[in-house]
Scaffold this active site. Structure first.
Site, PDB file in Angstrom:
ATOM      1  N   ASP A 120       0.816  -1.213   0.000  1.00 18.17           N
ATOM      2  CA  ASP A 120       0.000   0.000   0.000  1.00 18.17           C
ATOM      3  C   ASP A 120       0.853   1.267   0.000  1.00 18.17           C
ATOM      4  OD1 ASP A 120      -2.306   1.489   0.122  1.00 18.17           O
ATOM      5  OD2 ASP A 120      -2.921   0.848   2.114  1.00 18.17           O
ATOM      6  N   TRP A 182      -0.004   8.699   6.328  1.00 14.64           N
ATOM      7  CA  TRP A 182       0.333   7.498   5.576  1.00 14.64           C
ATOM      8  C   TRP A 182       1.748   7.003   5.787  1.00 14.64           C
ATOM      9  CZ3 TRP A 182       4.380   9.584   3.108  1.00 14.64           C
ATOM     10  CH2 TRP A 182       4.313  10.940   2.775  1.00 14.64           C
ATOM     11  N   LYS A 206      -9.740   7.994  11.346  1.00  9.94           N
ATOM     12  CA  LYS A 206      -9.768   8.295   9.908  1.00  9.94           C
ATOM     13  C   LYS A 206      -8.320   8.241   9.420  1.00  9.94           C
ATOM     14  CE  LYS A 206      -9.360  10.798   6.764  1.00  9.94           C
ATOM     15  NZ  LYS A 206      -8.461  10.500   5.598  1.00  9.94           N
ATOM     16  N   PRO A 207      -7.908   7.086   8.865  1.00 10.75           N
ATOM     17  CA  PRO A 207      -6.538   6.995   8.355  1.00 10.75           C
ATOM     18  C   PRO A 207      -6.383   7.733   7.031  1.00 10.75           C
ATOM     19  CG  PRO A 207      -7.679   4.869   8.152  1.00 10.75           C
ATOM     20  CD  PRO A 207      -8.679   5.854   8.677  1.00 10.75           C
ATOM     21  N   SER A 208      -5.146   7.831   6.554  1.00  6.59           N
ATOM     22  CA  SER A 208      -4.915   8.528   5.283  1.00  6.59           C
ATOM     23  C   SER A 208      -5.432   7.708   4.116  1.00  6.59           C
ATOM     24  CB  SER A 208      -3.423   8.782   5.090  1.00  6.59           C
ATOM     25  OG  SER A 208      -3.196   9.185   3.750  1.00  6.59           O
ATOM     26  N   SER A 260       0.296  17.096   8.036  1.00  3.45           N
ATOM     27  CA  SER A 260       0.974  18.323   7.616  1.00  3.45           C
ATOM     28  C   SER A 260       0.547  19.509   8.481  1.00  3.45           C
ATOM     29  CB  SER A 260       0.642  18.615   6.152  1.00  3.45           C
ATOM     30  OG  SER A 260      -0.734  18.873   6.026  1.00  3.45           O
ATOM     31  N   GLU A 262      -0.238  22.416   7.391  1.00  4.01           N
ATOM     32  CA  GLU A 262      -1.386  23.092   6.764  1.00  4.01           C
ATOM     33  C   GLU A 262      -2.700  22.464   7.207  1.00  4.01           C
ATOM     34  OE1 GLU A 262      -1.693  25.960   5.252  1.00  4.01           O
ATOM     35  OE2 GLU A 262       0.430  26.041   5.804  1.00  4.01           O
ATOM     36  N   GLU A 281       0.426  16.707  15.848  1.00  4.38           N
ATOM     37  CA  GLU A 281       1.807  16.260  15.627  1.00  4.38           C
ATOM     38  C   GLU A 281       2.094  16.552  14.166  1.00  4.38           C
ATOM     39  OE1 GLU A 281       4.708  14.639  14.777  1.00  4.38           O
ATOM     40  OE2 GLU A 281       4.176  12.574  15.326  1.00  4.38           O
ATOM     41  N   CYS A 322       8.245  12.492  10.178  1.00  4.54           N
ATOM     42  CA  CYS A 322       8.092  13.869  10.669  1.00  4.54           C
ATOM     43  C   CYS A 322       9.354  14.337  11.377  1.00  4.54           C
ATOM     44  CB  CYS A 322       6.888  13.977  11.582  1.00  4.54           C
ATOM     45  SG  CYS A 322       6.977  12.859  12.940  1.00  4.54           S
ATOM     46  N   GLU A 421       9.646  21.515   4.761  1.00  2.37           N
ATOM     47  CA  GLU A 421       9.695  20.056   4.894  1.00  2.37           C
ATOM     48  C   GLU A 421       9.501  19.395   3.532  1.00  2.37           C
ATOM     49  OE1 GLU A 421       6.278  18.039   6.875  1.00  2.37           O
ATOM     50  OE2 GLU A 421       7.842  17.023   8.023  1.00  2.37           O
ATOM     51  N   TRP A 500       6.766  11.952  23.022  1.00  2.00           N
ATOM     52  CA  TRP A 500       7.009  12.295  21.616  1.00  2.00           C
ATOM     53  C   TRP A 500       6.141  13.495  21.247  1.00  2.00           C
ATOM     54  CZ3 TRP A 500      10.119  10.019  17.837  1.00  2.00           C
ATOM     55  CH2 TRP A 500       9.897  10.461  16.529  1.00  2.00           C
TER      56      TRP A 500
HETATM   57  N1  LIG Z   1       4.054  14.964  10.334  1.00  2.00           N
HETATM   58  C1  LIG Z   1       3.821  13.884   9.650  1.00  2.00           C
HETATM   59  O1  LIG Z   1       3.973  12.784  10.161  1.00  2.00           O
HETATM   60  C2  LIG Z   1       3.308  13.981   8.255  1.00  2.00           C
HETATM   61  C3  LIG Z   1       3.555  15.087   7.478  1.00  2.00           C
HETATM   62  N2  LIG Z   1       3.082  15.123   6.207  1.00  2.00           N
HETATM   63  C4  LIG Z   1       3.402  16.299   5.376  1.00  2.00           C
HETATM   64  O2  LIG Z   1       2.256  16.671   4.675  1.00  2.00           O
HETATM   65  C5  LIG Z   1       2.500  16.696   3.286  1.00  2.00           C
HETATM   66  C6  LIG Z   1       1.239  16.377   2.528  1.00  2.00           C
HETATM   67  O3  LIG Z   1       0.789  15.072   2.807  1.00  2.00           O
HETATM   68  P1  LIG Z   1      -0.769  14.781   2.960  1.00  2.00           P
HETATM   69  O4  LIG Z   1      -1.028  13.344   2.845  1.00  2.00           O
HETATM   70  O5  LIG Z   1      -1.529  15.695   2.053  1.00  2.00           O
HETATM   71  O6  LIG Z   1      -0.995  15.202   4.503  1.00  2.00           O
HETATM   72  P2  LIG Z   1      -2.278  15.664   5.263  1.00  2.00           P
HETATM   73  O7  LIG Z   1      -1.855  16.376   6.484  1.00  2.00           O
HETATM   74  O8  LIG Z   1      -3.207  16.392   4.378  1.00  2.00           O
HETATM   75  O9  LIG Z   1      -2.962  14.264   5.675  1.00  2.00           O
HETATM   76  C7  LIG Z   1      -2.964  13.696   6.960  1.00  2.00           C
HETATM   77  C8  LIG Z   1      -4.374  13.255   7.319  1.00  2.00           C
HETATM   78  O10 LIG Z   1      -5.237  14.377   7.371  1.00  2.00           O
HETATM   79  C9  LIG Z   1      -6.392  14.149   6.578  1.00  2.00           C
HETATM   80  N3  LIG Z   1      -6.906  15.436   6.114  1.00  2.00           N
HETATM   81  C10 LIG Z   1      -6.539  16.145   5.007  1.00  2.00           C
HETATM   82  N4  LIG Z   1      -7.240  17.285   4.923  1.00  2.00           N
HETATM   83  C11 LIG Z   1      -8.053  17.329   6.004  1.00  2.00           C
HETATM   84  C12 LIG Z   1      -8.998  18.280   6.486  1.00  2.00           C
HETATM   85  N5  LIG Z   1      -9.246  19.420   5.844  1.00  2.00           N
HETATM   86  N6  LIG Z   1      -9.644  18.018   7.648  1.00  2.00           N
HETATM   87  C13 LIG Z   1      -9.382  16.879   8.322  1.00  2.00           C
HETATM   88  N7  LIG Z   1      -8.526  15.942   7.906  1.00  2.00           N
HETATM   89  C14 LIG Z   1      -7.845  16.161   6.763  1.00  2.00           C
HETATM   90  C15 LIG Z   1      -5.891  13.222   5.502  1.00  2.00           C
HETATM   91  O11 LIG Z   1      -6.952  12.558   4.872  1.00  2.00           O
HETATM   92  C16 LIG Z   1      -4.995  12.299   6.304  1.00  2.00           C
HETATM   93  O12 LIG Z   1      -5.759  11.329   6.983  1.00  2.00           O
HETATM   94  C17 LIG Z   1       3.639  15.729   3.106  1.00  2.00           C
HETATM   95  O13 LIG Z   1       4.358  16.012   1.957  1.00  2.00           O
HETATM   96  C18 LIG Z   1       4.448  15.984   4.334  1.00  2.00           C
HETATM   97  O14 LIG Z   1       5.278  17.105   4.161  1.00  2.00           O
HETATM   98  C19 LIG Z   1       2.334  14.099   5.699  1.00  2.00           C
HETATM   99  C20 LIG Z   1       2.060  12.989   6.418  1.00  2.00           C
HETATM  100  C21 LIG Z   1       2.583  12.822   7.760  1.00  2.00           C
HETATM  101  N1  LIG Z   2       8.791   4.566  14.469  1.00  2.00           N
HETATM  102  C1  LIG Z   2       9.712   5.434  14.227  1.00  2.00           C
HETATM  103  N2  LIG Z   2      10.965   5.100  14.167  1.00  2.00           N
HETATM  104  N3  LIG Z   2       9.394   6.713  13.994  1.00  2.00           N
HETATM  105  C2  LIG Z   2       8.098   7.197  14.053  1.00  2.00           C
HETATM  106  C3  LIG Z   2       8.010   8.531  13.351  1.00  2.00           C
HETATM  107  C4  LIG Z   2       6.685   9.155  13.555  1.00  2.00           C
HETATM  108  C5  LIG Z   2       6.282  10.244  12.589  1.00  2.00           C
HETATM  109  O1  LIG Z   2       6.794  10.363  11.473  1.00  2.00           O
HETATM  110  O2  LIG Z   2       5.323  10.936  12.948  1.00  2.00           O
HETATM  111 NA    NA Z   3      -1.354   3.292  -1.482  1.00  2.00          NA
END
Ligand SMILES: NC(=O)C1=CN([C@@H]2O[C@H](COP(=O)(O)OP(=O)(O)OC[C@H]3O[C@@H](n4cnc5c(N)ncnc54)[C@H](O)[C@@H]3O)[C@@H](O)[C@H]2O)C=CC1
Ligand SMILES: N=C(N)NCCCC(=O)O
Ligand code: NA
Length: 544
Positions: A120, A182, A206-208, A260, A262, A281, A322, A421, A500
């Site tokens: 996936d 995701w 609600k997963p991605s 993200s 945003e 986070e 992240c 980022e 964390w």
């Molecule tokens: N801090 C982290 O662990 C993460 C950071 N990112 C950053 O975000 C960028 C974009 O990735 P995306 O998948 O678009 O992230 P995103 O922040 O839009 O998605 C994360 C979750 O939020 C949900 N979501 C999106 N718009 C929403 C809204 N208006 N209201 C409520 N939920 C909403 C998505 O469906 C998903 O489940 C990445 O390139 C990366 O830079 C992405 C994923 C994880």
């Molecule tokens: N499991 C490890 N090593 N890291 C988790 C990172 C969590 C995050 O990207 O939000």
């Molecule tokens: Na996929």
């Protein structure tokens, strides 16, 4: 695969694309609401793409506001029906039993869940296997904390007046909306599901939409272990269609989000209308500082170790982390030899279908993420930075969203590549001369999740710390790093026991450890007047 399905199997060997043959199709799932599978109200589904092959390998339900309504009502009902006796007010030990049963099932199904997540998301199998172990360990850990919660109830508060007695109750916050990304699909969901259920909350997850398969399988596991229906509901779908109505729903008491910055802002804005608490986070642009006492002439193994942690900090999970240490700060004395080594090691990384043995760099999660990363690299080039290594699709891989490990030098602090980022296998490098310059560069970001320092003078640091509040040696200077996490002589190790979370625009509200449980509890004070005497503030009317 076991568990209930919402219809026949839609996948086949052919859909899995290239790579070793796999005989593990998975059931077509509905939304997991009320303890069973349910078709989305509008009957829509979203394609599931394997980013390593670009093949569509199945589909997931696309929930909308109508489904959110049903899922939230189910969670609400589970929270308060029977006066909460079955879940929210049950002893923590009761909830712990279910969390342990979930952990055991995750362990049983570790390899098929890891495979599913690899298909996936493009994450390599060694990583998804390790993640499944972390998922099981996280459920186990919060089972322990749920049990311990029982003993912490009614702890007395000492008061300065004898005629009052006070104690506290830790109570679940209510129905929680959990919105997850995701990059570690099931693990990031588990960091929220396990502590929220341990606390006695009921939840809608609600997963991605980019990687939901393993989260749906968690629904199947809940059925298998007999989790009381409606306690956990899992709705897949788009952020705007399913995430947004969940975060603004008046019957959701708290939203916990990873993703993200945003989207985090949007969620906070929606929640603010109801003064609903959120924990966020968000992103990062974390630094890794290497000091000059990590010198190749002094110790080759230390030097190798520093190079390897720098690699792990940005190329593990293809940099989609992240806390990735995406800004490398090198002392000028060691910069050249360090970069030579880094490039040599980067060249040695096996980039392949993530199912292949020995793979160390899989694909990124989606075409959108792939294009976004390429754009970052081309902007860096056009702003005058040097692509020292990588920067393109690996030549031997014609399909799939693969990007070479990329090292960028000649970076200035005004460049996009320094400030934003990327969330990909891309590191940017700057040199420094003094410790204070290194700390200043490290803190030159709106983010504040993590920071890492590689240096050799820890013994000196320990000595100083024992004597006084030293502020001169390198490790003590860590206190000057504005981040929620500091790693010393490593990057990225993550333990369920340790807190964390970040500061600045990386968000707020800690996950993991006891703090992660606290995220889902409210603390109630119960204060009793226990004197036989009247309070005596007002004068009693003379007639009485
Ligand atoms: N801090 C982290 O662990 C993460 C950071 N990112 C950053 O975000 C960028 C974009 O990735 P995306 O998948 O678009 O992230 P995103 O922040 O839009 O998605 C994360 C979750 O939020 C949900 N979501 C999106 N718009 C929403 C809204 N208006 N209201 C409520 N939920 C909403 C998505 O469906 C998903 O489940 C990445 O390139 C990366 O830079 C992405 C994923 C994880
Ligand atoms: N499991 C490890 N090593 N890291 C988790 C990172 C969590 C995050 O990207 O939000
Ligand atoms: Na996929």
């Amino acid at each position: 695969m076991q568990g209930g399905g919402g219809g026949g199997s839609s996948s086949s060997r052919a859909l899995l694309g290239s790579g070793p043959s796999i005989a593990s199709p998975w059931p077509r799932r509905g939304l997991f609401i009320g303890g069973g599978w349910r078709e989305p109200a509008l009957g829509r589904r979203l394609p599931v793409v394997n980013p390593a092959t670009e093949a569509t390998i199945g589909d997931i339900p696309a929930a909308t506001a109508e489904d959110v309504e049903i899922a939230v009502a189910a969670a609400r009902d589970a929270f308060s029906s029977d006066g909460g006796r079955h879940w929210s007010r049950a002893p923590g030990a009761v909830r712990a039993k279910f969390l342990r049963a979930i952990a055991a099932k995750i362990n049983d199904r570790k390899s098929d869940l890891a495979l599913l997540e690899t298909l996936d998301s493009g994450k390599l199998l060694d990583e998804t296997n390790a993640d499944m172990e972390d998922v099981a360990a996280c459920f186990e850990y919060y089972a322990d904390l749920a049990e311990a919660l029982d003993e912490k109830q009614r702890s007395p508060i000492s008061l300065p007046m004898e005629n009052f007695k006070s104690h506290i109750l830790k109570e679940p916050i209510g129905v929680v909306g959990l919105i997850t990304p995701w990059n570690y699909p099931l693990l990031m969901a588990t960091w929220k599901v396990a502590p929220s259920l341990a606390a006695g909350c009921t939840a809608v997850l609600k997963p991605s939409e980019l990687a939901s398969l393993t989260c749906l399988e968690l629904g199947a596991i809940c059925i298998e272990v007999g989790l009381p229906p409606r306690v956990l509901n899992i709705i897949t779908g788009l952020g705007t269609e399913a995430g947004a109505p969940l975060s603004s729903h008046p019957h959701v008491d708290k939203v916990a989000f990873t993703g993200s910055t945003e989207t985090g802002k949007r969620i906070m804005t929606a929640a603010a209308q109801m003064v609903k608490p959120v924990s966020l986070e968000l992103g990062g642009k974390s630094p890794l500082i290497v000091f000059d006492d990590v010198d190749i002439d002094k110790g080759l193994s230390e030097f190798k170790s520093a190079v390897e942690w720098a690699m792990f900090g940005i190329f593990a999970n293809a940099g989609q982390v992240c806390s990735a240490t995406s800004r490398l700060l090198l002392h000028e004395k060691i910069a050249k030899q360090f970069l030579d080594r880094l490039v040599a090691w980067a060249k040695n990384i096996k980039i392949s279908d993530p199912l292949e043995e020995g793979c160390r760099l899989g694909s990124v999660v989606s075409e959108g993420q792939y294009e976004k990363i390429k754009k970052f690299i081309s902007t860096a080039r056009s702003e005058g930075a040097t692509i020292l290594y990588g920067g393109a699709r690996p030549q031997h891989l014609r399909r799939g969203f693969f990007i070479e490990p990329t090292i960028i030098t000649d970076v200035s602090t005004s460049m996009q590549i320094w400030r934003e980022e990327v969330f990909g296998p891309v590191i940017c490098v700057k040199e420094f001369r003094t410790e204070s310059e290194a700390v200043e560069l490290a803190n030159d970001t709106h983010y504040g999740l993590a920071g890492a320092v590689i240096a050799n003078d820890q013994e000196r640091c320990e000595r100083c710390r024992r004597i006084s509040s030293c502020n001169t040696c390198k490790i003590c200077r860590l206190q000057a790093l504005h981040s929620g996490i500091v790693w010393i002589n490593c990057s990225q190790p993550t333990f369920v026991q340790a807190p964390w979370g970040g500061n600045k625009r990386s968000g707020f509200g800690l996950e993991l450890g006891e703090w992660g449980l606290g995220n889902y509890l409210t603390v109630k004070q119960v204060t009793k007047y226990c004197s036989d005497e009247p309070w005596g503030w007002y004068q009693s009317p003379s007639k009485l």
